[in-house]
Design an enzyme around this catalytic site. Structure first.
Site, PDB file in Angstrom:
ATOM      1  N   HIS A   1       4.150  -4.829   7.815  1.00  0.00           N
ATOM      2  CA  HIS A   1       5.267  -4.273   6.796  1.00  0.00           C
ATOM      3  C   HIS A   1       4.430  -4.839   5.492  1.00  0.00           C
ATOM      4  CE1 HIS A   1       6.019  -8.599   7.388  1.00  0.00           C
ATOM      5  NE2 HIS A   1       6.251  -8.504   6.147  1.00  0.00           N
TER       6      HIS A   1
ATOM      7  N   HIS B   1       0.339  -5.703   0.554  1.00  0.00           N
ATOM      8  CA  HIS B   1      -0.855  -5.991   1.361  1.00  0.00           C
ATOM      9  C   HIS B   1       0.223  -6.105   2.826  1.00  0.00           C
ATOM     10  CE1 HIS B   1       0.821 -10.078   0.779  1.00  0.00           C
ATOM     11  NE2 HIS B   1       0.553 -10.193   1.930  1.00  0.00           N
TER      12      HIS B   1
END
Length: 184
Positions: free
Chosen positions: A42, A128
């Protein structure tokens, strides 16, 4: 230990599978103590920590309201990166290319969480996708070599959902969606 919560951009299953395949190649060369389950991939937008039910309900309403008019948008995977010491990183991740919509949405979501009473990390947003934690190799880690091994293709995907996740420490996968917001 307390359960923690965080808001994150949900990734499509096909992108999770692609990242998982890249990760499998990387860890053959660069071992890490913990490799994340693909279901746990995620992009964290706001880490809340622990929260009681009333605080969670309040923040859910606030975030839902600020994202009500947000529409889906495209993102593209970027290069492999690492946090921590260059020769022995604590986090290995893949990024996404700069996309102002993502930063704008994260800023709105972050503000709604602060207004609800959460004390959030003040570091700049660095989107990220964590793929592994705690380098465990005998030889030094090389980010340049990791990027060559990963050889990420241009992978585009649609950002269509944000979720509030709950952590389940020690489980795999470790994160469970407890509330979702679909983008228009």
């Amino acid at each position: 230990m307390n359960t923690h919560f965080f808001f994150a951009l949900v990734l499509p299953d096909e992108i999770k599978a692609y990242i998982h395949n890249v990760t499998e190649e990387l860890i053959l060369r660069f071992p890490f103590k913990k490799v994340l389950h693909p279901a746990d991939y995620h992009i964290t937008m706001a880490f809340l920590g622990s929260a009681d039910d009333s605080l969670k309900k309040d923040v859910q309403k606030r975030v839902e309201a600020v994202l009500a008019e947000e529409t889906s948008f495209g993102l593209e995977l970027d290069e492999i990166g690492a946090f921590g010491r260059g020769d022995s990183p604590r986090i290995l991740w893949t990024g996404v290319k700069q996309q102002e919509r993502l930063f704008s949405m994260q800023k709105k979501l972050y503000s709604a969480c602060v207004e609800a009473g959460f004390e959030l990390d003040k570091k700049p947003f660095k989107p990220h996708i964590t793929i592994a934690r705690k380098f465990d190799g005998e030889d030094s880690f090389s980010l340049e070599t990791a990027r060559q091994v990963a050889n990420l293709d241009d992978k585009y995907f649609e950002a269509v959902q944000v979720a509030l996740y709950q952590t389940h420490l020690g489980a795999s996968p470790s994160y469970e969606k407890v509330f979702t917001i679909n983008l228009q």
